[in-house]
Design an enzyme around this catalytic site. Structure first.
Site, PDB file in Angstrom:
ATOM      1  N   CYS A 129      48.610  42.714  26.449  1.00 51.07           N
ATOM      2  CA  CYS A 129      48.479  44.124  26.131  1.00 51.07           C
ATOM      3  C   CYS A 129      47.348  44.297  25.111  1.00 51.07           C
ATOM      4  O   CYS A 129      47.001  43.372  24.403  1.00 51.07           O
ATOM      5  CB  CYS A 129      49.740  44.756  25.537  1.00 51.07           C
ATOM      6  SG  CYS A 129      51.199  44.526  26.547  1.00 51.07           S
ATOM      7  N   ARG A 184      43.100  42.682  28.960  1.00 52.35           N
ATOM      8  CA  ARG A 184      44.351  42.161  28.411  1.00 52.35           C
ATOM      9  C   ARG A 184      45.576  42.605  29.197  1.00 52.35           C
ATOM     10  O   ARG A 184      46.695  42.193  28.908  1.00 52.35           O
ATOM     11  CB  ARG A 184      44.506  42.612  26.954  1.00 52.35           C
ATOM     12  CG  ARG A 184      43.377  42.180  26.059  1.00 52.35           C
ATOM     13  CD  ARG A 184      43.557  42.708  24.669  1.00 52.35           C
ATOM     14  NE  ARG A 184      44.680  42.074  24.006  1.00 52.35           N
ATOM     15  CZ  ARG A 184      44.621  40.935  23.351  1.00 52.35           C
ATOM     16  NH1 ARG A 184      43.477  40.299  23.263  1.00 52.35           N
ATOM     17  NH2 ARG A 184      45.684  40.424  22.777  1.00 52.35           N
ATOM     18  N   TRP A 213      50.325  44.845  29.812  1.00 57.84           N
ATOM     19  CA  TRP A 213      50.595  43.779  30.768  1.00 57.84           C
ATOM     20  C   TRP A 213      52.105  43.572  30.688  1.00 57.84           C
ATOM     21  O   TRP A 213      52.632  43.172  29.647  1.00 57.84           O
ATOM     22  CB  TRP A 213      49.849  42.510  30.375  1.00 57.84           C
ATOM     23  CG  TRP A 213      49.954  41.417  31.382  1.00 57.84           C
ATOM     24  CD1 TRP A 213      49.237  41.294  32.530  1.00 57.84           C
ATOM     25  CD2 TRP A 213      50.809  40.275  31.328  1.00 57.84           C
ATOM     26  NE1 TRP A 213      49.596  40.148  33.197  1.00 57.84           N
ATOM     27  CE2 TRP A 213      50.557  39.501  32.480  1.00 57.84           C
ATOM     28  CE3 TRP A 213      51.772  39.814  30.419  1.00 57.84           C
ATOM     29  CZ2 TRP A 213      51.216  38.312  32.759  1.00 57.84           C
ATOM     30  CZ3 TRP A 213      52.430  38.633  30.695  1.00 57.84           C
ATOM     31  CH2 TRP A 213      52.153  37.887  31.845  1.00 57.84           C
ATOM     32  N   ASN A 248      51.828  44.969  20.958  1.00 61.63           N
ATOM     33  CA  ASN A 248      51.429  43.830  21.769  1.00 61.63           C
ATOM     34  C   ASN A 248      52.220  42.628  21.274  1.00 61.63           C
ATOM     35  O   ASN A 248      52.176  42.314  20.090  1.00 61.63           O
ATOM     36  CB  ASN A 248      49.911  43.605  21.596  1.00 61.63           C
ATOM     37  CG  ASN A 248      49.449  42.232  22.062  1.00 61.63           C
ATOM     38  OD1 ASN A 248      48.551  41.645  21.501  1.00 61.63           O
ATOM     39  ND2 ASN A 248      50.060  41.719  23.095  1.00 61.63           N
ATOM     40  N   GLY A 249      52.951  41.980  22.188  1.00 63.25           N
ATOM     41  CA  GLY A 249      53.752  40.812  21.794  1.00 63.25           C
ATOM     42  C   GLY A 249      55.122  40.908  22.429  1.00 63.25           C
ATOM     43  O   GLY A 249      55.326  41.685  23.371  1.00 63.25           O
ATOM     44  N   GLU A 256      38.990  23.658  39.063  1.00 59.89           N
ATOM     45  CA  GLU A 256      38.502  24.927  38.538  1.00 59.89           C
ATOM     46  C   GLU A 256      37.956  25.797  39.681  1.00 59.89           C
ATOM     47  O   GLU A 256      38.180  27.015  39.703  1.00 59.89           O
ATOM     48  CB  GLU A 256      37.442  24.663  37.460  1.00 59.89           C
ATOM     49  CG  GLU A 256      36.747  25.869  36.871  1.00 59.89           C
ATOM     50  CD  GLU A 256      37.665  26.879  36.184  1.00 59.89           C
ATOM     51  OE1 GLU A 256      38.855  26.594  35.983  1.00 59.89           O
ATOM     52  OE2 GLU A 256      37.184  27.980  35.871  1.00 59.89           O
ATOM     53  N   LYS A 278      39.432  29.477  40.433  1.00 50.63           N
ATOM     54  CA  LYS A 278      38.584  30.686  40.465  1.00 50.63           C
ATOM     55  C   LYS A 278      38.835  31.464  41.748  1.00 50.63           C
ATOM     56  O   LYS A 278      38.962  32.682  41.744  1.00 50.63           O
ATOM     57  CB  LYS A 278      37.091  30.344  40.385  1.00 50.63           C
ATOM     58  CG  LYS A 278      36.546  29.945  39.061  1.00 50.63           C
ATOM     59  CD  LYS A 278      36.334  31.076  38.087  1.00 50.63           C
ATOM     60  CE  LYS A 278      37.543  31.328  37.243  1.00 50.63           C
ATOM     61  NZ  LYS A 278      37.813  30.471  36.147  1.00 50.63           N
ATOM     62  N   GLU A 281      42.296  33.105  41.689  1.00 52.67           N
ATOM     63  CA  GLU A 281      42.393  34.177  40.699  1.00 52.67           C
ATOM     64  C   GLU A 281      41.790  35.490  41.178  1.00 52.67           C
ATOM     65  O   GLU A 281      42.386  36.538  41.012  1.00 52.67           O
ATOM     66  CB  GLU A 281      41.654  33.779  39.409  1.00 52.67           C
ATOM     67  CG  GLU A 281      42.403  32.862  38.510  1.00 52.67           C
ATOM     68  CD  GLU A 281      41.605  32.524  37.250  1.00 52.67           C
ATOM     69  OE1 GLU A 281      42.206  32.469  36.180  1.00 52.67           O
ATOM     70  OE2 GLU A 281      40.382  32.301  37.339  1.00 52.67           O
ATOM     71  N   HIS A 320      46.622  10.857  50.748  1.00 51.65           N
ATOM     72  CA  HIS A 320      48.060  10.760  50.464  1.00 51.65           C
ATOM     73  C   HIS A 320      48.769  12.100  50.638  1.00 51.65           C
ATOM     74  O   HIS A 320      49.765  12.355  49.976  1.00 51.65           O
ATOM     75  CB  HIS A 320      48.271  10.210  49.053  1.00 51.65           C
ATOM     76  CG  HIS A 320      47.710   8.845  48.869  1.00 51.65           C
ATOM     77  ND1 HIS A 320      48.234   7.733  49.492  1.00 51.65           N
ATOM     78  CD2 HIS A 320      46.629   8.400  48.186  1.00 51.65           C
ATOM     79  CE1 HIS A 320      47.511   6.659  49.173  1.00 51.65           C
ATOM     80  NE2 HIS A 320      46.525   7.058  48.379  1.00 51.65           N
ATOM     81  N   LYS A 348      43.557  38.370  30.526  1.00 49.32           N
ATOM     82  CA  LYS A 348      42.624  37.403  29.951  1.00 49.32           C
ATOM     83  C   LYS A 348      43.225  36.644  28.780  1.00 49.32           C
ATOM     84  O   LYS A 348      43.011  35.467  28.620  1.00 49.32           O
ATOM     85  CB  LYS A 348      41.349  38.110  29.506  1.00 49.32           C
ATOM     86  CG  LYS A 348      40.315  37.125  29.075  1.00 49.32           C
ATOM     87  CD  LYS A 348      38.935  37.595  29.336  1.00 49.32           C
ATOM     88  CE  LYS A 348      37.960  36.448  29.165  1.00 49.32           C
ATOM     89  NZ  LYS A 348      38.028  35.475  30.270  1.00 49.32           N
TER      90      LYS A 348
HETATM   91  C1  G6P Z   1      44.618  33.283  31.004  1.00 52.22           C
HETATM   92  C2  G6P Z   1      43.256  33.626  31.575  1.00 52.22           C
HETATM   93  C3  G6P Z   1      42.495  32.344  31.914  1.00 52.22           C
HETATM   94  C4  G6P Z   1      42.408  31.444  30.708  1.00 52.22           C
HETATM   95  C5  G6P Z   1      43.794  31.148  30.133  1.00 52.22           C
HETATM   96  C6  G6P Z   1      43.696  30.436  28.797  1.00 52.22           C
HETATM   97  O1  G6P Z   1      45.414  32.747  32.000  1.00 52.22           O
HETATM   98  O2  G6P Z   1      43.394  34.449  32.708  1.00 52.22           O
HETATM   99  O3  G6P Z   1      41.191  32.678  32.345  1.00 52.22           O
HETATM  100  O4  G6P Z   1      41.783  30.242  31.067  1.00 52.22           O
HETATM  101  O5  G6P Z   1      44.500  32.368  29.908  1.00 52.22           O
HETATM  102  O6  G6P Z   1      43.075  31.295  27.883  1.00 52.22           O
HETATM  103  P1  G6P Z   1      42.360  30.823  26.565  1.00 52.22           P
HETATM  104  O7  G6P Z   1      41.887  32.084  25.912  1.00 52.22           O
HETATM  105  O8  G6P Z   1      43.372  30.100  25.747  1.00 52.22           O
HETATM  106  O9  G6P Z   1      41.229  29.935  26.971  1.00 52.22           O
END
Ligand code: G6P
Length: 609
Positions: free
Chosen positions: A2, A27, A74, A98-99, A482, A486, A489, A505, A604
């Site tokens: 949030c 957020r 969120w 937020n929290g 990764e 990506k 996501e 395997h 994020k």
């Molecule tokens: C969320 C984001 C990711 C990020 C992860 C860790 O899941 O969507 O993109 O890698 O958090 O975030 P940080 O700020 O700790 O790298």
């Protein structure tokens, strides 16, 4: 997660708040809301879904006032809906949060017994009711908020208004980020710097358990007991343009193309011309300490965890110390073996990820040393660590991490070199050759971006695919993970990353002519082995896209698509191979019409466990 924003001053609050919320939508975007003090009372407006829905609502129902708060959500407790949207109101008290309030059920029962009635499923609503309850008793707004915050357990960043106290606001934090922007006789409050950067660069970062009391044009900082706190503002060097799209269609694309600059910034001032050693100003560890470690833990979430997997290769190879990589949400629950001889490195773009922060506290609680690799300056993880290596990537707004990831990889190279130097496991020659390669990295990234200019066409070939497999080996295995992440996501396509040698395997059973397999094959000691894995895929009818620094024309007949990229020292190759995978995911997402910068269900900065 949030995002919260607040404003107290002489200007109209709504445009400032909405603009701030736009910068915080990364957020969370399940709902948005605003509340303003308009001289007669507090107006609250809330809408489900993205901020644009609230903006539409504001067009038909404008609100006004020079003191206000806003929120983008969120969802954690309670589904996305108007009733669960913030701000939450209890009589004259209005709150954004937020929290997570962990004891909200107990508090709620207690308040219901006292006659309060609740209108949402959120944990936040107890805060408004509790403040209202104390305020009704004492008539003292500030002490009502302070008392409330001593009763709640969990994490919060809050901003609170009171109908009977025009022009006043309380903001406080514990476990969730909160920054105060100091303007000319006006104050801004936000979950993150970009939200208010347009108005001021003078920022005060509140510590846990601290509170700011805004009354007219004054601000007083204190702890929850009311003891005064002194905290000087810091001048932020990011400029507002860095948080804008700058002509790109999406933030993600802009951030991909910013990587040459971002990495030059990560390197700036850290690799002296004589190539003798790297300089990591904020590391906070002496050579003797660096020599004393017997074990290193790398702990992170999401994309940052993938950077940690690459970091393991680098540190073990260059500094010859055993490294264990852990997912932050697992680390602290398995009673990890940490002692004075352990260095724990926390990797986090935001520096606010709740699981990573908890892992840091776990490591420090066990007397280990902890160092952070962070992008956001003065974030909680950066502040609580013994030392920090800032990545200097600049604000990353796209939810899918790109430049933050590659700058983390560069930070790891610098750290591995520094550790290797201190531990005498690195010859002058080796150090010199990697430093020389590092100096060429920004221009090699530029060349890699140029080599990827036809990526959209490649994405078009496979636009109908429903599953993808990404393969890599050694230091390219995390890059395969990764690449798959990506794609998942932002384009919502199912994808798996696998160590190429492990394919036989299990995943090999999935291969048919419908399955595109993206292979990252760089010219290192496992190149031929990866090449054989590629042949195994082809033999079963799979379609192969290979990303390689091998210019051999012979490769062309072995893969359906060959994407040649520049070559650089093997330790740095993961930076280059990440780029085509970022662009591949980006173009798939655009072709599929998804919301690239704000993919569904994600946020994020994940400040909940
Ligand atoms: C969320 C984001 C990711 C990020 C992860 C860790 O899941 O969507 O993109 O890698 O958090 O975030 P940080 O700020 O700790 O790298």
């Amino acid at each position: 997660m949030c995002g919260i924003v607040g404003y107290v001053g002489a200007r109209q609050a709504p445009p400032i708040i909405i603009d701030g919320l736009k910068k915080l939508e990364y957020r969370g975007y399940d709902s948005a809301g605003i509340a303003t003090q308009n001289g007669k009372g507090i107006e609250v407006l809330r809408a489900e879904g993205k901020l644009v829905n609230l903006e539409r609502l504001l067009t038909s129902n404008p609100v006004s006032g020079s003191c206000g708060i806003g929120h983008t959500r969120w969802a954690t407790h309670g589904r996305p809906s108007v009733a669960n949207a913030h701000p939450h109101r209890a009589d004259g008290i209005v709150v954004v949060h937020n929290g997570i309030i962990e004891n909200y059920l107990d508090l709620r029962d207690r308040l219901i017994e006292k006659g309060h009635s609740f209108s949402s499923d959120t944990d936040t609503e107890v805060i408004s009711h509790l403040v209202e309850d104390f305020y009704r008793e004492s008539g003292d707004f500030l002490s009502a908020v302070r008392k409330t915050l001593t009763e709640v357990r969990g994490a919060y960043a809050v901003a609170v208004l009171c109908e009977q106290e025009p022009g006043k606001m309380v903001a406080a934090r514990s476990g969730s980020p909160l920054v105060i922007g100091q303007g000319q006789e006006e104050f801004f409050v936000a979950s993150d710097v970009p939200a208010i950067l347009k108005h001021t660069r003078e920022m005060i970062f509140l510590e846990d358990g601290e509170l700011a009391w805004f009354a007219g044009n004054t601000m007083t900082l204190m702890d929850l007991a009311g003891n005064p706190v002194t905290r000087l503002p810091k001048t932020i060097t990011w400029n507002p343009a860095m948080a804008e799209k700058g002509g790109y269609r999406h933030f993600m694309l802009k951030e991909i193309y910013e990587q040459p600059r971002a990495i030059a910034d990560t390197l700036a001032g850290r690799i002296p011309d004589d190539q003798a050693d790297v300089v990591l100003e904020g590391l906070g560890l002496s050579d003797a300490e660096l020599q004393s470690f017997r074990k290193v833990f790398l702990v992170a979430c999401g994309t940052s965890w993938h950077a940690a997997l690459v970091g393991k290769f680098l540190i073990e190879k260059l500094a010859r110390v055993p490294v264990e990589v852990d997912i932050a949400s697992e680390f602290r629950y398995r009673d990890p073996i940490v002692d004075e001889g352990t260095l724990t490195i926390l990797i986090s773009q935001s520096g606010e990820t709740a699981d990573t922060l908890a892992a840091l506290r776990e490591a420090k609680g066990k007397q280990g040393k902890a160092v952070a690799i962070c992008n956001v300056v003065d974030s909680s993880i950066a502040r609580e660590s013994d030392g920090v290596i800032y990545t200097h990537a600049g604000p990353e707004i796209g939810v899918a991490s790109t430049k933050a990831f590659t700058t983390q990889l560069v930070a790891f190279i610098l750290l591995a070199l520094r550790l290797g130097r201190a531990r005498k496991s690195l010859t002058d020659e080796r150090l010199g050759s990697i430093i020389a390669a590092l100096k060429t990295l920004p221009s090699k990234i530029q060349d890699t971006l140029a080599a990827c200019e036809h990526m959209e066409e490649i994405a078009r070939i496979y636009a109908q695919a429903t599953d993808f497999l990404f393969l890599g080996r050694g230091n390219q295995y995390p890059i395969a993970l990764e690449g798959a992440l990506k794609l998942k996501e932002i384009s919502y396509i199912h994808a798996e990353g696998y160590p190429a040698g492990e394919m036989k395997h299990g995943p090999i059973a999935l291969i048919d002519d419908q399955l595109p397999v993206v292979v990252v094959a760089t010219q290192n000691e496992s190149f031929e082995k990866v090449f054989s894995n590629m042949e195994e895929v082809r033999a079963r009818g799979g379609q192969v896209v290979v990303i390689t620094d091998c210019a051999d024309d012979g490769l062309k007949g072995k893969a359906d698509v060959v994407l040649p990229i520049p070559s650089i020292a093997d330790e740095l190759m993961p930076v280059l191979t990440s780029i085509p995978l970022q662009l591949l995911a980006y173009h798939f997402a655009v072709l599929r019409g998804t919301d690239v910068d704000q993919p569904r269900n994600l946020a994020k900065s994940v400040t909940v466990e």
